[in-house]
Design a protein around this motif. Sequence first.
Motif, PDB file in Angstrom:
ATOM      1  N   UNK A   1      -8.347 -30.674  29.562  1.00  0.00           N
ATOM      2  CA  UNK A   1      -9.164 -31.806  30.006  1.00  0.00           C
ATOM      3  C   UNK A   1     -10.412 -31.934  29.139  1.00  0.00           C
ATOM      4  N   UNK A   2     -11.041 -30.824  28.812  1.00  0.00           N
ATOM      5  CA  UNK A   2     -12.206 -30.883  27.936  1.00  0.00           C
ATOM      6  C   UNK A   2     -11.836 -31.486  26.586  1.00  0.00           C
TER       7      UNK A   2
ATOM      8  N   UNK B   1     -17.523 -30.836  27.329  1.00  0.00           N
ATOM      9  CA  UNK B   1     -17.389 -29.658  28.175  1.00  0.00           C
ATOM     10  C   UNK B   1     -17.957 -28.453  27.450  1.00  0.00           C
ATOM     11  N   UNK B   2     -18.199 -27.370  28.155  1.00  0.00           N
ATOM     12  CA  UNK B   2     -18.762 -26.175  27.529  1.00  0.00           C
ATOM     13  C   UNK B   2     -17.961 -25.657  26.352  1.00  0.00           C
ATOM     14  N   UNK B   3     -16.628 -25.723  26.429  1.00  0.00           N
ATOM     15  CA  UNK B   3     -15.838 -25.186  25.323  1.00  0.00           C
ATOM     16  C   UNK B   3     -15.992 -26.039  24.065  1.00  0.00           C
ATOM     17  N   UNK B   4     -16.142 -27.360  24.230  1.00  0.00           N
ATOM     18  CA  UNK B   4     -16.362 -28.234  23.080  1.00  0.00           C
ATOM     19  C   UNK B   4     -17.724 -27.939  22.462  1.00  0.00           C
TER      20      UNK B   4
ATOM     21  N   UNK C   1     -26.168 -28.737  35.773  1.00  0.00           N
ATOM     22  CA  UNK C   1     -25.313 -28.789  34.583  1.00  0.00           C
ATOM     23  C   UNK C   1     -24.385 -29.997  34.570  1.00  0.00           C
ATOM     24  N   UNK C   2     -24.256 -30.674  35.688  1.00  0.00           N
ATOM     25  CA  UNK C   2     -23.367 -31.839  35.740  1.00  0.00           C
ATOM     26  C   UNK C   2     -23.805 -32.914  34.764  1.00  0.00           C
TER      27      UNK C   2
ATOM     28  N   UNK D   1     -18.539 -36.361  32.660  1.00  0.00           N
ATOM     29  CA  UNK D   1     -17.142 -36.675  32.991  1.00  0.00           C
ATOM     30  C   UNK D   1     -16.363 -35.418  33.364  1.00  0.00           C
ATOM     31  N   UNK D   2     -16.623 -34.351  32.663  1.00  0.00           N
ATOM     32  CA  UNK D   2     -15.870 -33.121  32.907  1.00  0.00           C
ATOM     33  C   UNK D   2     -16.314 -32.396  34.172  1.00  0.00           C
ATOM     34  N   UNK D   3     -17.634 -32.309  34.388  1.00  0.00           N
ATOM     35  CA  UNK D   3     -18.179 -31.494  35.476  1.00  0.00           C
ATOM     36  C   UNK D   3     -17.581 -31.804  36.846  1.00  0.00           C
TER      37      UNK D   3
END
Length: 249
Positions: free
Chosen positions: A76-77, A83-86, A107-108, A113-115
Amino acid sequence: MYDPDHETLVKALRQAAEQLTENRSIRDLETTVSKLVHAAVTTIPGASGGGISRTELGTVRSSHATDERIYELDQLQSDLGQGPCITAADDPPETGVVTATDLAGDDAARWPEFAPRCVRAGHRSLMSVQLSLHGERRSALNIYSHDPGVFDTSAQLTAGLFGLQAAVLLHGADHAAHLGHALESRDTIGQAKGILMERFTVDDDEAFQMLVSSSQETNIRLVDVARWLTEEAAARRAENQRRAPHDRR
């Protein structure tokens, strides 16, 4: 604050290092990376799952996820491009660790969109560790938790140590893959030279120059020219074998 069980941590990292030096195939290395991700999730208190995201030429793919839901969140990220991984893979802080303390809280706003979708999937916090620093391929180790605020400084340090091991393993897998392709290309070119030497009664150097000239004139890679020649020779042999019974009649 989480105080890691140093004996368990050192044992897990030592085991991963031993497997790295013992393994000989790409499959073994990939299996070891999966075991390392599971070991990280088991060692870090509060972690509920983990996986690895790898970026190459703008495309992100998820791998070595501990379960299908984690795979979907990693993917999804990639699909959302956030997202954190990106962030960890493309624009990490100096520590190389990106931490989302509470995706339902402050952190949202960082990943709007991801959170909320990650929270709906049951994960409130996420920690991503950059694994590679150079080249077109970038990757991150992602550790998820159902609960907020579980990844403190000690947890980040532990994840970073596992990240170092994972980075070495992934480098080894990539190196093995490149080596395998190189050996395959060399064998294909060698077979093609043998065909030309037999067909045109030329020596090794002359056969190689024939391949080079064909590659330059057709603007086709040398290994692809060699592959076409070997496939054409194989097809010709098969046809001759098919006709042989009829010719003996």
